[in-house]
Write a protein that holds these residues in place. Sequence first.
Motif, PDB file in Angstrom:
ATOM      1  N   LEU A 196     -12.067  -2.914   2.800  1.00 19.34           N
ATOM      2  CA  LEU A 196     -11.084  -2.762   3.738  1.00 19.34           C
ATOM      3  C   LEU A 196     -11.347  -4.578   4.172  1.00 19.34           C
ATOM      4  CD1 LEU A 196     -12.278   0.232   5.287  1.00 19.34           C
ATOM      5  CD2 LEU A 196      -9.913  -0.773   4.255  1.00 19.34           C
ATOM      6  N   GLY A 197     -12.308  -4.689   4.904  1.00 18.88           N
ATOM      7  CA  GLY A 197     -11.623  -6.803   5.178  1.00 18.88           C
ATOM      8  C   GLY A 197     -10.212  -7.111   3.725  1.00 18.88           C
ATOM      9  N   ILE A 198     -10.921  -7.240   2.259  1.00 21.99           N
ATOM     10  CA  ILE A 198     -10.112  -7.692   1.320  1.00 21.99           C
ATOM     11  C   ILE A 198      -8.737  -7.068   1.526  1.00 21.99           C
ATOM     12  CG2 ILE A 198      -9.982  -7.468  -1.003  1.00 21.99           C
ATOM     13  CD1 ILE A 198     -12.901  -7.846  -1.057  1.00 21.99           C
ATOM     14  N   ALA A 199      -8.925  -5.549   2.287  1.00 20.48           N
ATOM     15  CA  ALA A 199      -7.611  -5.579   1.796  1.00 20.48           C
ATOM     16  C   ALA A 199      -6.782  -5.446   2.958  1.00 20.48           C
ATOM     17  CB  ALA A 199      -6.970  -3.613   1.848  1.00 20.48           C
ATOM     18  N   GLY A 200      -6.823  -5.949   3.785  1.00 22.62           N
ATOM     19  CA  GLY A 200      -6.744  -6.046   5.069  1.00 22.62           C
ATOM     20  C   GLY A 200      -5.656  -7.124   5.705  1.00 22.62           C
ATOM     21  N   ALA A 201      -6.340  -8.906   4.679  1.00 18.97           N
ATOM     22  CA  ALA A 201      -6.356  -9.816   4.559  1.00 18.97           C
ATOM     23  C   ALA A 201      -4.311 -10.218   3.348  1.00 18.97           C
ATOM     24  CB  ALA A 201      -7.308 -10.452   3.820  1.00 18.97           C
ATOM     25  N   ALA A 236      -6.621 -14.895   1.825  1.00 16.73           N
ATOM     26  CA  ALA A 236      -7.512 -13.081   1.627  1.00 16.73           C
ATOM     27  C   ALA A 236      -8.145 -13.484  -0.322  1.00 16.73           C
ATOM     28  CB  ALA A 236      -5.530 -12.448   0.930  1.00 16.73           C
ATOM     29  N   ARG A 237      -7.438 -14.691  -1.397  1.00  9.89           N
ATOM     30  CA  ARG A 237      -7.962 -14.499  -2.664  1.00  9.89           C
ATOM     31  C   ARG A 237      -9.293 -15.259  -1.612  1.00  9.89           C
ATOM     32  NH1 ARG A 237      -2.679 -16.291  -5.688  1.00  9.89           N
ATOM     33  NH2 ARG A 237      -2.450 -14.717  -7.055  1.00  9.89           N
ATOM     34  N   GLN A 238      -9.452 -15.631  -1.478  1.00  9.21           N
ATOM     35  CA  GLN A 238     -10.779 -17.113  -0.900  1.00  9.21           C
ATOM     36  C   GLN A 238     -11.972 -15.962  -0.755  1.00  9.21           C
ATOM     37  OE1 GLN A 238     -10.703 -20.037   1.347  1.00  9.21           O
ATOM     38  NE2 GLN A 238     -13.084 -20.482   1.490  1.00  9.21           N
ATOM     39  N   LEU A 239     -11.274 -15.051   0.145  1.00 11.64           N
ATOM     40  CA  LEU A 239     -12.383 -13.382   0.889  1.00 11.64           C
ATOM     41  C   LEU A 239     -12.490 -12.646   0.093  1.00 11.64           C
ATOM     42  CD1 LEU A 239     -13.267 -12.621   3.102  1.00 11.64           C
ATOM     43  CD2 LEU A 239     -11.061 -10.727   3.637  1.00 11.64           C
ATOM     44  N   HIS A 240     -11.401 -12.574  -1.172  1.00  6.58           N
ATOM     45  CA  HIS A 240     -12.047 -11.711  -2.061  1.00  6.58           C
ATOM     46  C   HIS A 240     -13.267 -12.222  -2.883  1.00  6.58           C
ATOM     47  CE1 HIS A 240      -9.888  -8.709  -4.952  1.00  6.58           C
ATOM     48  NE2 HIS A 240     -11.389  -8.326  -5.153  1.00  6.58           N
ATOM     49  N   GLN A 241     -12.878 -13.613  -3.516  1.00 10.39           N
ATOM     50  CA  GLN A 241     -14.259 -14.214  -3.874  1.00 10.39           C
ATOM     51  C   GLN A 241     -15.773 -14.598  -3.808  1.00 10.39           C
ATOM     52  OE1 GLN A 241     -13.567 -14.692  -7.408  1.00 10.39           O
ATOM     53  NE2 GLN A 241     -16.133 -16.058  -7.245  1.00 10.39           N
ATOM     54  N   GLU A 242     -15.597 -14.769  -2.331  1.00  9.29           N
ATOM     55  CA  GLU A 242     -16.683 -14.490  -1.097  1.00  9.29           C
ATOM     56  C   GLU A 242     -17.104 -13.087  -1.401  1.00  9.29           C
ATOM     57  OE1 GLU A 242     -15.613 -15.990   2.283  1.00  9.29           O
ATOM     58  OE2 GLU A 242     -15.535 -18.128   1.965  1.00  9.29           O
ATOM     59  N   ASP A 243     -16.685 -11.920  -1.276  1.00 11.89           N
ATOM     60  CA  ASP A 243     -16.724 -10.606  -1.178  1.00 11.89           C
ATOM     61  C   ASP A 243     -17.972 -11.091  -2.743  1.00 11.89           C
ATOM     62  OD1 ASP A 243     -17.695  -8.472   0.326  1.00 11.89           O
ATOM     63  OD2 ASP A 243     -16.250  -7.413  -1.666  1.00 11.89           O
ATOM     64  N   GLY A 302     -15.034  -6.195  -3.219  1.00  9.73           N
ATOM     65  CA  GLY A 302     -14.697  -7.352  -5.008  1.00  9.73           C
ATOM     66  C   GLY A 302     -15.376  -8.226  -5.712  1.00  9.73           C
ATOM     67  N   GLY A 303     -16.798  -7.608  -5.040  1.00  8.64           N
ATOM     68  CA  GLY A 303     -17.638  -7.034  -7.071  1.00  8.64           C
ATOM     69  C   GLY A 303     -18.396  -6.329  -7.657  1.00  8.64           C
ATOM     70  N   GLU A 304     -19.461  -5.607  -7.114  1.00  2.00           N
ATOM     71  CA  GLU A 304     -20.645  -4.742  -7.340  1.00  2.00           C
ATOM     72  C   GLU A 304     -20.585  -3.627  -6.230  1.00  2.00           C
ATOM     73  OE1 GLU A 304     -21.883  -5.179 -12.236  1.00  2.00           O
ATOM     74  OE2 GLU A 304     -23.070  -5.760 -10.673  1.00  2.00           O
ATOM     75  N   GLY A 305     -20.992  -4.510  -5.252  1.00  2.00           N
ATOM     76  CA  GLY A 305     -20.699  -2.935  -3.939  1.00  2.00           C
ATOM     77  C   GLY A 305     -21.971  -3.650  -3.095  1.00  2.00           C
ATOM     78  N   THR A 306     -22.075  -2.853  -2.593  1.00  2.00           N
ATOM     79  CA  THR A 306     -23.206  -3.486  -1.210  1.00  2.00           C
ATOM     80  C   THR A 306     -24.459  -2.548  -1.698  1.00  2.00           C
ATOM     81  OG1 THR A 306     -22.420  -1.337   0.109  1.00  2.00           O
ATOM     82  CG2 THR A 306     -22.110  -3.673   0.587  1.00  2.00           C
ATOM     83  N   ALA A 307     -25.067  -1.428  -1.618  1.00  2.00           N
ATOM     84  CA  ALA A 307     -26.068  -0.156  -1.368  1.00  2.00           C
ATOM     85  C   ALA A 307     -25.798   0.271  -2.897  1.00  2.00           C
ATOM     86  CB  ALA A 307     -26.328   0.873  -0.730  1.00  2.00           C
ATOM     87  N   PHE A 308     -25.457   0.205  -3.467  1.00  2.00           N
ATOM     88  CA  PHE A 308     -24.990   0.579  -5.106  1.00  2.00           C
ATOM     89  C   PHE A 308     -25.743  -0.331  -5.984  1.00  2.00           C
ATOM     90  CE2 PHE A 308     -23.044   1.311  -8.674  1.00  2.00           C
ATOM     91  CZ  PHE A 308     -23.520   3.048  -9.332  1.00  2.00           C
ATOM     92  N   ALA A 309     -24.687  -1.774  -5.292  1.00  2.00           N
ATOM     93  CA  ALA A 309     -25.156  -2.711  -6.242  1.00  2.00           C
ATOM     94  C   ALA A 309     -26.728  -3.129  -6.530  1.00  2.00           C
ATOM     95  CB  ALA A 309     -24.452  -3.753  -6.059  1.00  2.00           C
ATOM     96  N   VAL A 310     -26.940  -2.966  -5.641  1.00  2.00           N
ATOM     97  CA  VAL A 310     -28.906  -2.657  -5.353  1.00  2.00           C
ATOM     98  C   VAL A 310     -29.155  -1.991  -6.706  1.00  2.00           C
ATOM     99  CG1 VAL A 310     -30.702  -2.537  -4.256  1.00  2.00           C
ATOM    100  CG2 VAL A 310     -29.256  -3.954  -2.988  1.00  2.00           C
TER     101      VAL A 310
END
Length: 380
Positions: free
Chosen positions: A69-74, A136-143, A181-189
């Motif tokens: 949602l943060g990425i989408a908002g940007a 927005a693209r920077q935020l996407h990459q950072e995430d 923007g990547g593989e997630g949060t809890a699921f990524a773990v």
Amino acid sequence: MADQYAQPGEDKRPTDIPAIRWEEPPEGPVLVLLDQTRLPAEEVERVCTDASALVEAIRSLAVRGAPLLGIAGAYGVALAAARGFDVDEAAMALEGARPTAVNLSVGVRRARAAYRSELAGGGDPEQGARAALAAARQLHQEDAEASARMAEHGLALLGELLPGGGHRVLTHCNTGSLVSGGEGTAFAVALAAHRAGQLRRLWVDETRPLLQGARLTAYEAARNGMAYTLLTDNAAGSLFAAGEVDAVLIGADRIAADGSVANKVGSYPLAVLARYHHVPFIVVAPVTTVDPDTPDGASIEVEQRPGFEVTEVTAPQAPVSGAGGGAPVAPLGTQAYNPAFDVTPPELVTAIVTEEGVVSPVTAGALAELCARSRQATAG
């Protein structure tokens, strides 16, 4: 038409379809979303040509999950700027689309600040739009990078808490690549544990009433070849009682300054169960989810969703007859209590895993120190 659907090419595999992407066809820039309301039955993309279409996509949960949602908002601010709409008006509408998810407002404000800074420096609106898009693209990459670091920290924490591997992990809602923007949060773990040969079983809560666990987490677990089992939310207690859960992994939509965690409704009961059964309850979220301006759990605004989400059942491609587009499961006129989130107090949280490290025990001071360290790293 501000909002339309596009079917991905037949030669695409599910893992090739990103949750969100920016495109610039000849008719003008668009934001393309994988419509999560249509999963798992269909992989359909939703095309937004203005901020109002994106607001509707956010409210309808076509795009969802705090980091995404943060990425989408940007990107929404960048879209408004590129299309020549009022950026401040678009930003206000986007921020109000889902009030509990703090990442949404963080993303919106970041892109808007980039736009305003460019104009204040003498740039024209076109240059401002490019600045917003770059933000927005920077935020996407950072995430995406944050997701990888959270997975690393979370896997290490599981190893410390549960030596020997063979983890049986329970999760709630959806926290994978569909929210990131990547593989997630809890699921990524959990995915990192799977890849390391340390995941014995992923227990997936259905996550009623909208079944994000059944529709989305099971979808992601299946396509990653993970050993998973789906259960109704109210079966979790018997699973704990049988000694079948080694840890709980959830995400967060907002973390207050005192460590209170707002997440998909149903998370708080899991925390209570985990405490009673002496099972670690772990929250995985980026630092942007920590909101220092929200002092405690009682100060978190909890979004109330429409009652028909409870009184009707909606499934992709299923026959519909109810007012909300679903099949009625309650008598006409039934009132429903339908908060989108609940709040877990910090004393029930074993640890908060972020890209900057792990906070445990969870205290206001430890969170403040983490956020300060994150700001210093960003500034550097």
